[in-house]
Design an enzyme around this catalytic site. Structure first.
Site, PDB file in Angstrom:
ATOM      1  N   LYS A 187      51.362  48.518 125.696  1.00  0.00           N
ATOM      2  CA  LYS A 187      50.192  48.774 125.000  1.00  0.00           C
ATOM      3  C   LYS A 187      49.799  47.331 125.002  1.00  0.00           C
ATOM      4  O   LYS A 187      48.179  47.130 124.873  1.00  0.00           O
ATOM      5  CB  LYS A 187      50.900  48.802 123.150  1.00  0.00           C
ATOM      6  N   ARG A 204      52.265  52.327 112.694  1.00  0.00           N
ATOM      7  CA  ARG A 204      53.347  52.617 113.445  1.00  0.00           C
ATOM      8  C   ARG A 204      54.431  53.471 112.133  1.00  0.00           C
ATOM      9  O   ARG A 204      55.363  53.889 112.875  1.00  0.00           O
ATOM     10  CB  ARG A 204      54.653  51.704 113.553  1.00  0.00           C
ATOM     11  N   ARG A 207      61.358  36.584 124.261  1.00  0.00           N
ATOM     12  CA  ARG A 207      61.443  38.065 122.454  1.00  0.00           C
ATOM     13  C   ARG A 207      62.714  37.566 122.184  1.00  0.00           C
ATOM     14  O   ARG A 207      63.462  38.296 122.695  1.00  0.00           O
ATOM     15  CB  ARG A 207      60.338  38.216 122.862  1.00  0.00           C
ATOM     16  N   ARG A 262      65.036  49.279 117.735  1.00  0.00           N
ATOM     17  CA  ARG A 262      63.335  49.329 118.179  1.00  0.00           C
ATOM     18  C   ARG A 262      62.972  51.132 118.405  1.00  0.00           C
ATOM     19  O   ARG A 262      62.955  51.444 118.058  1.00  0.00           O
ATOM     20  CB  ARG A 262      62.602  48.394 118.624  1.00  0.00           C
TER      21      ARG A 262
HETATM   22  P1  AMP Z   1      55.437  44.957 119.097  1.00  0.00           P
HETATM   23  O1  AMP Z   1      55.149  43.291 119.643  1.00  0.00           O
HETATM   24  O2  AMP Z   1      54.302  45.402 118.932  1.00  0.00           O
HETATM   25  O3  AMP Z   1      57.155  45.167 119.181  1.00  0.00           O
HETATM   26  O4  AMP Z   1      56.011  44.311 117.687  1.00  0.00           O
HETATM   27  C1  AMP Z   1      57.167  43.591 116.513  1.00  0.00           C
HETATM   28  C2  AMP Z   1      57.752  43.667 115.541  1.00  0.00           C
HETATM   29  O5  AMP Z   1      57.002  43.195 114.637  1.00  0.00           O
HETATM   30  C3  AMP Z   1      58.514  45.295 114.969  1.00  0.00           C
HETATM   31  O6  AMP Z   1      59.732  45.481 115.464  1.00  0.00           O
HETATM   32  C4  AMP Z   1      58.423  45.107 113.953  1.00  0.00           C
HETATM   33  O7  AMP Z   1      59.328  44.388 113.223  1.00  0.00           O
HETATM   34  C5  AMP Z   1      57.205  43.890 113.642  1.00  0.00           C
HETATM   35  N1  AMP Z   1      55.822  44.924 113.000  1.00  0.00           N
HETATM   36  C6  AMP Z   1      54.925  45.251 114.023  1.00  0.00           C
HETATM   37  N2  AMP Z   1      53.870  46.043 113.948  1.00  0.00           N
HETATM   38  C7  AMP Z   1      53.979  46.547 112.940  1.00  0.00           C
HETATM   39  C8  AMP Z   1      53.428  48.094 112.394  1.00  0.00           C
HETATM   40  N3  AMP Z   1      52.750  47.675 112.600  1.00  0.00           N
HETATM   41  N4  AMP Z   1      54.157  48.201 111.015  1.00  0.00           N
HETATM   42  C9  AMP Z   1      55.934  47.972 110.173  1.00  0.00           C
HETATM   43  N5  AMP Z   1      56.544  46.271 111.122  1.00  0.00           N
HETATM   44  C10 AMP Z   1      55.720  46.100 112.790  1.00  0.00           C
END
Ligand code: AMP
Length: 243
Positions: free
Chosen positions: A36, A111, A184, A195
């Protein structure tokens, strides 16, 4: 915009210009690791609209030690979702920025169904706002696992490598900056599984929500980056055409 995306899109649309579609809010959906973020960056170049990544915004808050960052840090480290109210508020503030006027790419938001309903309600209340169009990127599970657990970033220039699929020339070192690559904290296999569980339980219903509304398309994410980007562009242009 990469030249391959440009030429491919022109072939598909038969247009001389890059795009005359006002993109509006575009939502990229898909499991962790489908690309994404990578695709959002391609679309930013194509439409000249911002990428709004809730993961990036949350990580910035964690790094700065804000109140939100302190609340989110442990939740993120476990691979769980940060509560809707906190994320919605953060997105609301970002959407007030003037660079979102022609559209924006939401990467990692909504999400949950709660977040989707909040966003739909917010856009419906703004007369001039276009509704969201959602594009889901599909990649099979084992491929995602390799992408996530192999992912390494340069902390200086943010170049993303993959130890299996796109290794640096010298192990653990950025080709551009010579800096030591980092992983990360949530890119381990154990956290990836959590996740994925959160994705299936909470985000899959968001996919079904937008599918049911008819403002939805799926693209195959197991292809070269420009081809996927071209697929997303044509899906958005199709979805934006008047019924
Ligand atoms: P990502 O970089 O999009 O994979 O997001 C990393 C982490 O941030 C996720 O595993 C969640 O803990 C948190 N996170 C990101 N976006 C959201 C969202 N829209 N709602 C809730 N938690 C989020």
């Amino acid at each position: 915009m990469s030249s391959s995306l440009s030429s491919e899109t022109r072939v598909e649309s038969g247009r001389e210009t890059e795009s005359d579609t006002v993109p509006g809010p575009i939502l990229l959906l898909g499991a962790p690791g489908v690309g994404k973020g990578t695709q959002a960056k391609e679309l930013v170049k194509y439409w000249n609209i911002p990428q709004i990544s809730t993961g990036d915004l949350l990580r910035a808050n964690v790094a700065e030690g804000t109140k939100l960052g302190i609340a989110a840090k442990e939740i993120m480290a476990r691979g769980e979702l940060v509560p809707d109210s906190l994320v919605d508020e953060m997105v609301a503030a970002r959407l007030l920025e003037p660079d979102t006027a022609r559209g924006y790419i939401l990467d990692g938001f909504p999400r949950t169904l709660g977040q989707a309903n909040w966003l739909d309600g917010r856009l419906a209340a703004q007369i001039e706002a276009l509704p969201v169009v959602a594009v889901s990127i599909q990649v099979v599970y084992n491929q995602l696992l390799r992408r996530i657990t192999g992912r390494r970033n340069c902390p200086v220039c943010q170049t993303i490598y993959n130890v299996y699929m796109r290794p640096p020339q010298r192990e653990g070192i950025c080709d551009v900056e010579g800096a030591e690559l980092v992983q990360r904290a949530d890119d381990t296999e154990e956290v990836f599984k959590e996740r994925m569980r959160a994705y299936e339980a909470l985000t899959r219903p968001v996919v079904e929500h937008y599918r049911a509304l008819g403002r939805f398309a799926e693209v195959d994410g197991d292809r070269p980056i420009p081809e996927i980007a071209a697929g997303i562009v044509s899906a958005v242009e199709r979805l934006r055409q008047p019924a």
